[in-house]
Each structure stands twice: as structure tokens, then as C-alpha cells.
Motif scaffolding. Structure first.
Motif, mmCIF file in Angstrom:
data_model
loop_
_atom_site.group_PDB
_atom_site.id
_atom_site.type_symbol
_atom_site.label_atom_id
_atom_site.label_comp_id
_atom_site.label_asym_id
_atom_site.label_seq_id
_atom_site.Cartn_x
_atom_site.Cartn_y
_atom_site.Cartn_z
ATOM 1 N N ALA A 69 0.854 44.442 21.621
ATOM 2 C CA ALA A 69 0.250 44.203 22.927
ATOM 3 C C ALA A 69 0.438 42.741 23.342
ATOM 4 O O ALA A 69 0.808 42.462 24.490
ATOM 5 N N ILE A 70 0.214 41.834 22.419
ATOM 6 C CA ILE A 70 0.389 40.405 22.707
ATOM 7 C C ILE A 70 1.819 40.127 23.163
ATOM 8 O O ILE A 70 2.042 39.370 24.109
ATOM 9 N N GLU A 71 2.794 40.765 22.521
ATOM 10 C CA GLU A 71 4.194 40.576 22.916
ATOM 11 C C GLU A 71 4.427 41.048 24.357
ATOM 12 O O GLU A 71 5.106 40.377 25.132
ATOM 13 N N HIS A 72 3.890 42.209 24.709
ATOM 14 C CA HIS A 72 4.050 42.717 26.073
ATOM 15 C C HIS A 72 3.397 41.778 27.084
ATOM 16 O O HIS A 72 3.991 41.452 28.117
ATOM 17 N N PHE A 73 2.173 41.355 26.788
ATOM 18 C CA PHE A 73 1.458 40.490 27.733
ATOM 19 C C PHE A 73 2.128 39.128 27.848
ATOM 20 O O PHE A 73 2.195 38.549 28.936
ATOM 21 N N THR A 74 2.669 38.621 26.738
ATOM 22 C CA THR A 74 3.383 37.345 26.778
ATOM 23 C C THR A 74 4.634 37.462 27.633
ATOM 24 O O THR A 74 4.964 36.534 28.395
ATOM 25 N N ALA A 75 5.320 38.594 27.551
ATOM 26 C CA ALA A 75 6.511 38.804 28.391
ATOM 27 C C ALA A 75 6.137 38.759 29.869
ATOM 28 O O ALA A 75 6.863 38.175 30.683
ATOM 29 N N ILE A 76 4.997 39.346 30.223
ATOM 30 C CA ILE A 76 4.553 39.304 31.617
ATOM 31 C C ILE A 76 4.282 37.857 32.024
ATOM 32 O O ILE A 76 4.721 37.394 33.077
ATOM 33 N N ILE A 77 3.539 37.144 31.179
ATOM 34 C CA ILE A 77 3.165 35.757 31.481
ATOM 35 C C ILE A 77 4.409 34.886 31.640
ATOM 36 O O ILE A 77 4.462 34.024 32.519
ATOM 37 N N ASP A 78 5.428 35.142 30.817
ATOM 38 C CA ASP A 78 6.675 34.380 30.932
ATOM 39 C C ASP A 78 7.328 34.569 32.298
ATOM 40 O O ASP A 78 7.908 33.639 32.846
ATOM 41 N N HIS A 79 7.237 35.780 32.866
ATOM 42 C CA HIS A 79 7.890 36.089 34.135
ATOM 43 C C HIS A 79 6.965 35.958 35.350
ATOM 44 O O HIS A 79 7.440 35.761 36.463
ATOM 45 N N ALA A 80 5.661 36.105 35.123
ATOM 46 C CA ALA A 80 4.697 36.054 36.236
ATOM 47 C C ALA A 80 3.472 35.253 35.794
ATOM 48 O O ALA A 80 2.396 35.810 35.585
ATOM 49 N N PRO A 81 3.635 33.948 35.641
ATOM 50 C CA PRO A 81 2.545 33.129 35.090
ATOM 51 C C PRO A 81 1.290 33.054 35.959
ATOM 52 O O PRO A 81 0.248 32.630 35.473
ATOM 53 N N ASP A 82 1.363 33.478 37.205
ATOM 54 C CA ASP A 82 0.190 33.455 38.076
ATOM 55 C C ASP A 82 -0.539 34.792 38.121
ATOM 56 O O ASP A 82 -1.478 34.953 38.906
#
Length: 187
Positions: A86-99
């Protein structure tokens, strides 16, 4: 060289409708959330639960189908008990959509589930910077503070969550529990 300014003008002209559409959609989303929060403050307990669900739905909209899919995959991984995935998925989102505040909140929850309170608190800080009305993040902060032996600060976090969402069940119970403990210590 004279071609460059003309090319830029054409690019801006082509993208302007897209930017304006996004700005209008953002304003509409904010207006909807403002209305939901107004209703939440005045709602009874049963209605508050329905409004809370609507707020979570709004918060979960990233504006990108790909990011929404990653958010769902991360949530699915958490439901299956795979917090690291889950952390990996959420980190991928944050990398592409930090806001996108909900990605930070979801990762904070996943970190909490793994017992990593420091990264969880850091992510909660980012959530609250992006979305100061995030009662879920405030409640999560209260849980971490309570588990870390800081009941006074936990109580503040829970009360801040309740100031936004007066019927947030976990926070209501936590405030009652902590205030009872506090009263017991005074005797």
C-alpha cells in the motif's frame, strides 16, 4: 527566432480552454465541499454519517483515472493487510500528484499500520497543509499521540477533529476516554 513567440502563443491558446475547465472544476469541487462541511456541522448523528461518506468520496477524487486506480489499489492492499505494498502505491501517487492530499493521508494510515509513527506524522502534516479540514488526519494524529503516551496532545487533536466533524465516532469516544482518564488523575 520570430517563429518561437508565435508558436508559444498558439500553444497557450490551445491549452487555455483546458486550464479554464480545470479551474472551474476545482472551484465547483471546493464549493461542493464547503456546502458539505456546512451541512456536517448542523447535521444529526445519522445524517452526519452520510455527509462524511460524501466528503470522503470528494477527497478521493484526484482528477486522474490513473491516480484514482493507484489509490484504490493501495486501499485494497491495506484491506488485505499488505501495508508495505500500500505504501508503494501511495508513494507512486505522491510522486506524480504531490498536491493530492488523500494520497498523503492514505500513506500516513499505511505507515501507522506498520508502526512507523514518524513517517505517519510527517505525512499527516502534509495532509493538513493541503487540506486543513481533514478530520481523518486529525483523528489519526490523535491516535498516534495517544499511543505515544501524549494524552494531552492527543486530546487536542481529537477536539480539533470534532470541531470540524462533531459526530466523528472514534474521536468522540477518544475524547470521552481521555477526559475520564484526566479526571481520574486529578483525584
Amino acid at each position: 527566432m520570430r517563429l518561437w513567440p508565435r508558436l508559444l502563443n498558439h500553444i497557450v491558446a490551445a491549452l487555455l480552454p483546458l486550464f479554464l475547465t480545470c479551474a472551474v472544476a476545482f472551484a465547483e469541487d471546493q464549493a461542493k465541499l464547503d456546502e458539505l462541511f456546512t451541512r456536517l456541522k448542523a447535521a444529526g448523528e445519522e445524517e452526519a454519517g452520510r455527509i462524511e461518506t460524501e466528503i470522503w468520496i470528494e477527497w478521493s477524487k484526484s482528477g486522474s483515472p490513473a491516480m484514482d486506480l493507484l489509490l484504490q489499489r493501495g486501499r485494497d492492499a491495506m484491506e488485505l493487510g499488505d501495508s508495505l505494498q500500500a505504501i508503494e502505491h501511495f508513494t507512486a501517487i505522491i510522486d506524480h500528484a504531490p498536491d493530492f492530499a488523500e494520497a498523503w493521508n492514505a500513506r500516513a494510515t499505511a505507515y501507522y499500520m506498520t508502526g512507523e509513527f514518524g513517517p505517519s506524522i510527517a505525512d499527516i502534516g502534509k495532509v493538513l497543509t493541503l487540506n486543513p479540514r481533514h478530520f481523518g488526519a486529525l483523528s489519526g494524529l490523535g491516535m498516534i499521540l495517544e499511543e505515544s503516551g501524549k494524552p494531552d496532545r492527543a486530546l487536542e487533536a481529537y477536539k480539533a477533529a470534532l470541531a470540524i466533524h462533531p459526530h466523528l465516532q472514534g474521536a468522540v469516544e477518544a475524547v470521552e476516554r481521555l477526559e475520564t482518564q484526566e479526571e481520574g488523575q486529578e483525584l
